[in-house]
Scaffold this motif. Structure first.
Motif, short mmCIF file in Angstrom:
data_model
loop_
_atom_site.label_atom_id
_atom_site.label_comp_id
_atom_site.label_asym_id
_atom_site.label_seq_id
_atom_site.Cartn_x
_atom_site.Cartn_y
_atom_site.Cartn_z
N ALA A 54 50.96 13.96 26.85
CA ALA A 54 50.80 13.58 25.33
C ALA A 54 50.69 15.05 24.46
N GLN A 55 51.39 14.78 23.28
CA GLN A 55 51.27 16.03 22.44
C GLN A 55 50.65 15.38 20.97
N GLY A 56 50.06 16.28 20.26
CA GLY A 56 49.59 15.90 18.91
C GLY A 56 48.52 16.92 18.62
N TRP A 57 48.10 16.83 17.28
CA TRP A 57 47.20 17.44 16.80
C TRP A 57 45.78 17.53 17.26
N LEU A 58 45.60 16.42 18.06
CA LEU A 58 44.25 16.43 18.76
C LEU A 58 44.24 17.53 19.75
N PHE A 59 45.45 17.88 20.17
CA PHE A 59 45.44 18.96 21.25
C PHE A 59 45.82 20.25 20.73
N GLY A 60 46.87 20.34 19.88
CA GLY A 60 47.34 21.50 19.46
C GLY A 60 48.50 21.23 18.40
N ARG A 61 48.58 21.85 17.38
CA ARG A 61 49.63 22.01 16.48
C ARG A 61 50.80 22.72 16.97
#
Ligand code: C2E
Ligand code: MG
Ligand code: MG
Ligand code: MG
Length: 284
Positions: A254-261
């Protein structure tokens, strides 16, 4: 009585059309000049293994800071470049920047992979895989650490795209289908092209944990990908609830702001170390 009003409206409308056309033309000129002024750079958004929390790589995203210091969104300048034939220059520039930025990182951890976005134009002429190979060989990188992302729109002329795609895969690069479910292509290509990854678009991730009927569609996309033997990357994950549902459904990445911009390559290096230090033992 409508005469003068109509005339004024007509003049205003014509003015607006001319204004928009001029802005577009000046934007095209600026895009051209952006190469000479070296205004493009790349940011990297981490890709996370949901089973462990480890960062397994990143997606390279093109950035343009113009002469006035303003950031122009790729949602604006990529379509413009696609329309005026400059997209292949941008693709080449992004590939050069990725090789320059990431060579050291990929040499220290050859298991990491970086993804580069391609446009449909890149798939209509041969050469993208040769250009990339040359660049990577020069930097001591192997093709296995690079992935190309293509959108469904990129596969709209399947006959043109097929040859290039086969060459890309024969060259040892991995291929992902991006923004899956947002295009209008037939599903049959999913089985006929040899793809490695399917990226679940943010639009579908957004439905998870809500009672929107489309969340059922998301589950079907996951099952479809699984039955075709494709690995999955969920895009645009913003909440822990979304992450947990994806993990339960067996989506691995997964990718996303939850993990990192999206971030600089320097920050990405730090991010990878940080994520590794808090790694969870892989749950089964
Ligand atoms: P994409 O390839 O689907 O990239 C994902 C976009 O979603 C990126 O926007 C990313 O910053 C954004 N994003 C990631 N996580 C989140 C999240 O949690 N929430 C929200 N709201 N957004 C998130 P970006 O960087 O603005 O790029 C937009 C699109 O422009 C890309 O969509 C891609 O289609 C195109 N693009 C960007 N760079 C390139 C490039 O080098 N070449 C080509 N051909 N297209 C590019
Ligand atoms: Mg992408
Ligand atoms: Mg996408
Ligand atoms: Mg997208």
């Amino acid at each position: 009585i409508l005469g003068p009003v109509g005339l004024i409206l007509g003049v205003l409308l014509t003015g607006l059309v001319i204004y928009i056309a001029q802005r577009r033309m000046s934007m095209e000129g600026e895009l051209q000049a952006a190469f000479d002024r070296d205004e493009f750079f790349v940011e990297y958004q981490p890709v996370i293994d949901l089973r462990t929390g480890r960062c397994v790589g990143a997606e390279a995203l093109a950035r343009w800071r113009n002469e006035e210091g303003k950031l122009i969104s790729p949602n604006v300048f990529i379509p413009l470049a696609e329309a005026n034939g400059m997209i292949q220059r941008i693709t080449t520039r992004v590939m050069e920047l990725v090789v320059r930025d990431a060579a050291e990182l990929l040499r220290t951890d050859p298991k990491l992979h970086i993804a580069i976005n391609l446009s449909s134009e890149d798939l209509h002429t041969h050469g993208v895989e040769d250009r990339m190979k040359e660049l990577m060989a020069g930097a001591g990188m192997g093709p296995g650490s690079l992935m190309f992302e293509i959108t469904e729109r990129g596969l709209m002329s399947p006959d043109k795209a097929r040859g290039v795609l086969l060459a890309v895969r024969a060259g040892g690069f991995r291929v992902a289908i991006d923004d899956f479910g947002t295009g209008h292509s037939s599903l049959s290509y999913l089985a006929t092209y040899e793809l490695d990854f399917l990226k679940i678009d943010k639009m579908f991730v957004d439905t998870l944990g809500t009672d929107a009927p489309t969340s059922l569609v998301t589950f079907h996309i996951i099952e479809l990908a699984r039955s075709l033997g494709l690995q999955m990357i969920a895009e645009g994950v913003e909440t822990e609830a979304q992450r947990d549902i994806l993990r339960e459904r067996g989506v691995q990445y997964a990718q996303g702001w939850l993990f990192g911009r999206p971030m600089s390559i320097h920050k990405l290096g730090e991010f990878i170390v940080q994520a590794a230090s808090t790694e969870q033992p892989a749950a089964t």
